[in-house]
Design an enzyme around this catalytic site. Structure first.
Site, mmCIF file in Angstrom:
data_model
loop_
_atom_site.group_PDB
_atom_site.id
_atom_site.type_symbol
_atom_site.label_atom_id
_atom_site.label_comp_id
_atom_site.label_asym_id
_atom_site.label_seq_id
_atom_site.Cartn_x
_atom_site.Cartn_y
_atom_site.Cartn_z
ATOM 1 N N HIS A 161 6.861 9.158 -16.573
ATOM 2 C CA HIS A 161 5.897 8.926 -17.637
ATOM 3 C C HIS A 161 5.537 10.255 -18.292
ATOM 4 O O HIS A 161 5.912 11.322 -17.805
ATOM 5 C CB HIS A 161 4.638 8.234 -17.093
ATOM 6 C CG HIS A 161 3.891 9.034 -16.081
ATOM 7 N ND1 HIS A 161 3.915 8.733 -14.736
ATOM 8 C CD2 HIS A 161 3.120 10.117 -16.207
ATOM 9 C CE1 HIS A 161 3.170 9.617 -14.094
ATOM 10 N NE2 HIS A 161 2.685 10.471 -14.957
HETATM 11 P P1 TYD Z 1 1.108 6.873 -11.231
HETATM 12 O O1 TYD Z 1 0.418 7.940 -11.993
HETATM 13 O O2 TYD Z 1 1.926 5.898 -12.002
HETATM 14 O O3 TYD Z 1 1.986 7.529 -10.093
HETATM 15 P P2 TYD Z 1 3.331 8.384 -10.173
HETATM 16 O O4 TYD Z 1 3.538 8.782 -11.581
HETATM 17 O O5 TYD Z 1 3.064 9.542 -9.266
HETATM 18 O O6 TYD Z 1 4.427 7.546 -9.649
HETATM 19 O O7 TYD Z 1 0.010 6.119 -10.379
HETATM 20 C C1 TYD Z 1 0.363 5.165 -9.415
HETATM 21 C C2 TYD Z 1 -0.775 4.166 -9.293
HETATM 22 O O8 TYD Z 1 -1.972 4.809 -8.864
HETATM 23 C C3 TYD Z 1 -1.092 3.486 -10.611
HETATM 24 O O9 TYD Z 1 -1.369 2.126 -10.313
HETATM 25 C C4 TYD Z 1 -2.348 4.149 -11.078
HETATM 26 C C5 TYD Z 1 -3.014 4.614 -9.808
HETATM 27 N N1 TYD Z 1 -3.758 5.871 -9.968
HETATM 28 C C6 TYD Z 1 -5.147 5.872 -9.949
HETATM 29 O O10 TYD Z 1 -5.793 4.824 -9.791
HETATM 30 N N2 TYD Z 1 -5.814 7.056 -10.098
HETATM 31 C C7 TYD Z 1 -5.146 8.228 -10.276
HETATM 32 O O11 TYD Z 1 -5.790 9.303 -10.408
HETATM 33 C C8 TYD Z 1 -3.693 8.213 -10.302
HETATM 34 C C9 TYD Z 1 -2.908 9.466 -10.480
HETATM 35 C C10 TYD Z 1 -3.054 7.020 -10.139
#
Ligand code: TYD
Length: 142
Positions: free
Chosen positions: A55
């Site tokens: 992302h």
């Molecule tokens: P995401 O940022 O998509 O993780 P990555 O890019 O590391 O794979 O986040 C994964 C899940 O966690 C998504 O459902 C959103 C949640 N999340 C939060 O609730 N708070 C946060 O600060 C972060 C980073 C993620």
């Protein structure tokens, strides 16, 4: 701030306080970290072969640290790519807004800490690569 490029991404050498009983790294908002900190999160227990990221963020800036083990951060600004292998607890990778990132190649037990400039806001994410490309190319027209 959509004009960012992978050349704006850089490794920050964080301070190391070395003592016989072990090392310590401390960072402060607006000092070693080039923005005001709003949030810290960490990832751990990554299954073998898994990746994270996939992302970009519209506004958020971040510094990514491999505090344990190592992993690769692949950065993409829509026209160029750059990749960093993080493997030191005193190296922070600065990533500005509007850079697509993938995290991969985690060593077993690898742990990453992310220092972020914004609180969690799902609307700040671009999770579709084609949409990201469109927004980046739109920015270079104007
Ligand atoms: P995401 O940022 O998509 O993780 P990555 O890019 O590391 O794979 O986040 C994964 C899940 O966690 C998504 O459902 C959103 C949640 N999340 C939060 O609730 N708070 C946060 O600060 C972060 C980073 C993620």
């Amino acid at each position: 701030m959509t004009h960012t490029s992978v050349s704006d991404c850089r490794l920050l050498e964080l301070p190391r306080i070395e003592r016989p009983q072990g090392n310590l790294t401390a960072v402060e908002s607006g000092r070693e970290i080039p923005f005001a900190l709003a949030r810290v999160y960490y990832f751990y227990d990554i299954p073998g072969g898994e990746g994270r990221g996939g992302h970009a963020h519209r506004q958020l800036e971040q510094v990514i640290v491999a505090v344990m083990g190592s992993f690769e951060v692949v950065l993409d600004d829509g026209s160029g790519r750059r990749s960093f292998r993080l493997d030191r607890a005193y190296h922070g990778l600065y990533v500005p807004p509007m850079i697509w990132r993938e995290l991969e190649g985690f060593s077993s037990g690898g742990i990453g800490v992310v220092l972020a400039s914004e609180r969690y806001l799902e609307d700040d994410y671009i999770r579709d690569y084609d949409q990201f490309r469109v927004q980046k190319s739109g920015s270079s027209d104007g």
